[in-house]
Design an enzyme around this catalytic site. Sequence first.
Site, mmCIF file in Angstrom:
data_model
loop_
_atom_site.group_PDB
_atom_site.id
_atom_site.type_symbol
_atom_site.label_atom_id
_atom_site.label_comp_id
_atom_site.label_asym_id
_atom_site.label_seq_id
_atom_site.Cartn_x
_atom_site.Cartn_y
_atom_site.Cartn_z
ATOM 1 N N LYS A 99 0.855 -1.181 0.000
ATOM 2 C CA LYS A 99 0.000 0.000 0.000
ATOM 3 C C LYS A 99 0.893 1.233 0.000
ATOM 4 C CE LYS A 99 -4.556 0.717 0.294
ATOM 5 N NZ LYS A 99 -5.588 -0.122 -0.347
ATOM 6 N N GLY B 232 -22.305 5.296 4.329
ATOM 7 C CA GLY B 232 -21.390 5.741 3.282
ATOM 8 C C GLY B 232 -21.875 5.271 1.928
ATOM 9 N N VAL B 233 -22.361 6.209 1.099
ATOM 10 C CA VAL B 233 -22.868 5.838 -0.221
ATOM 11 C C VAL B 233 -22.087 6.581 -1.307
ATOM 12 C CG1 VAL B 233 -25.155 5.049 0.448
ATOM 13 C CG2 VAL B 233 -24.778 7.496 0.109
ATOM 14 N N GLY B 234 -20.770 6.502 -1.179
ATOM 15 C CA GLY B 234 -19.898 6.996 -2.231
ATOM 16 C C GLY B 234 -19.840 5.978 -3.351
ATOM 17 N N LYS B 235 -18.648 5.808 -3.927
ATOM 18 C CA LYS B 235 -18.525 4.933 -5.095
ATOM 19 C C LYS B 235 -18.969 3.506 -4.798
ATOM 20 C CE LYS B 235 -14.167 5.891 -5.932
ATOM 21 N NZ LYS B 235 -12.846 5.875 -6.612
ATOM 22 N N VAL B 236 -18.430 2.908 -3.739
ATOM 23 C CA VAL B 236 -18.758 1.515 -3.423
ATOM 24 C C VAL B 236 -20.151 1.399 -2.816
ATOM 25 C CG1 VAL B 236 -18.125 -0.495 -2.032
ATOM 26 C CG2 VAL B 236 -16.343 0.847 -3.177
ATOM 27 N N GLY B 237 -20.445 2.258 -1.852
ATOM 28 C CA GLY B 237 -21.729 2.172 -1.169
ATOM 29 C C GLY B 237 -22.916 2.345 -2.094
#
Length: 354
Positions: free
Chosen positions: A76, A176-181
């Site tokens: 990482k 959390g409803v960004g890209k993945v959510g």
Amino acid sequence: MEILRSGHEQVVFCSDPASGLRAIIAVHSTALGPALGGTRFHPYATEDDAVADALRLSRAMSYKNSLAGLDLGGGKAVIIGDPRTDKTEALLRAYGRFVEALGGRYLTACDVGTFNADLDVVARETRFAHGRSLAYGGCGDSSVLTAYGVFQGMRAAAEHCWGQPSLTGRTVAVAGVGKVGSELVDLLVADGAELVITDVDAAAVDRVRARHPQVRAVADTAELVGTPHDVYAPCALGGALDPGTVAALPARIVCGGANNQLAAPEIADQLVARGILYAPDYLVNAGGVIQVEDERHGFSFPRAQARAAGIFDVALRVFRAADAEGVPPVVAADRLAEERMRSVGRLATLRLPG
């Protein structure tokens, strides 16, 4: 900080005063192959915080890649700074030169604060940048299969708890409803689940509700945790599962896309004590790294999706092993990953990438 006792093979500090680059690349293991892991761009409060995050995330990548059956180790990188103001072409290219200098021991990709277009810039300086734009032959947005893998893990958890691999009629709380959510919400709605969501970004919530008006939204995570639900899905940053949250959760299952969800190792035992099945994050959110890895072979979405579907079977195996051995699922998942690293890794330790 005890870097030399962390078990990592290599930790590289990167500084380029001309561009303002300050970064850390952590290579945890190359036992199964070159270390693949994304680049996180974040305004860490201190350098020690950045190092700790790189060490923690890279170790998790070793276990994630092993459980996903990939011939990859774990690594990482973190770039210290605010991606909204500090990200420049010069900085990304300087970072790419550091990645290239490692000769393929570390393969970089997207993470929080970096996107496909950023990796296209990084790739101008290194052969070892993946997760690139579709226009450049890359795999595009890896959040698609990250969410798909989480959905498969959630289906496996439903099978284990309720005897049916479906969320139909169940209430899922997504933090959390960004890209993945947001991708996960789409899959759950299609499966017949009831959804309640929250996000610090009101615009992200509005975008989800524009597609799915039936989805309920609440003000914050505290209110979400207090809302009756069957499955809790943390899909923002790490540390979501702390003692207070676990004590308040009404959920039977925790399964989400965020990395490093356990605020401390003992949280795994607290979840077991409350009768909550925890799907280890580095197991169920591996769809994205599967998608990125497929890019190395000439990207095929159907092929990558078929492989990500295998998360269902691995998750079931972990849940059953945890029950049989009387340990939390995270312990069973660690043992499965370590078993593969030991059995396969001894043959691959000295293998060069390529």
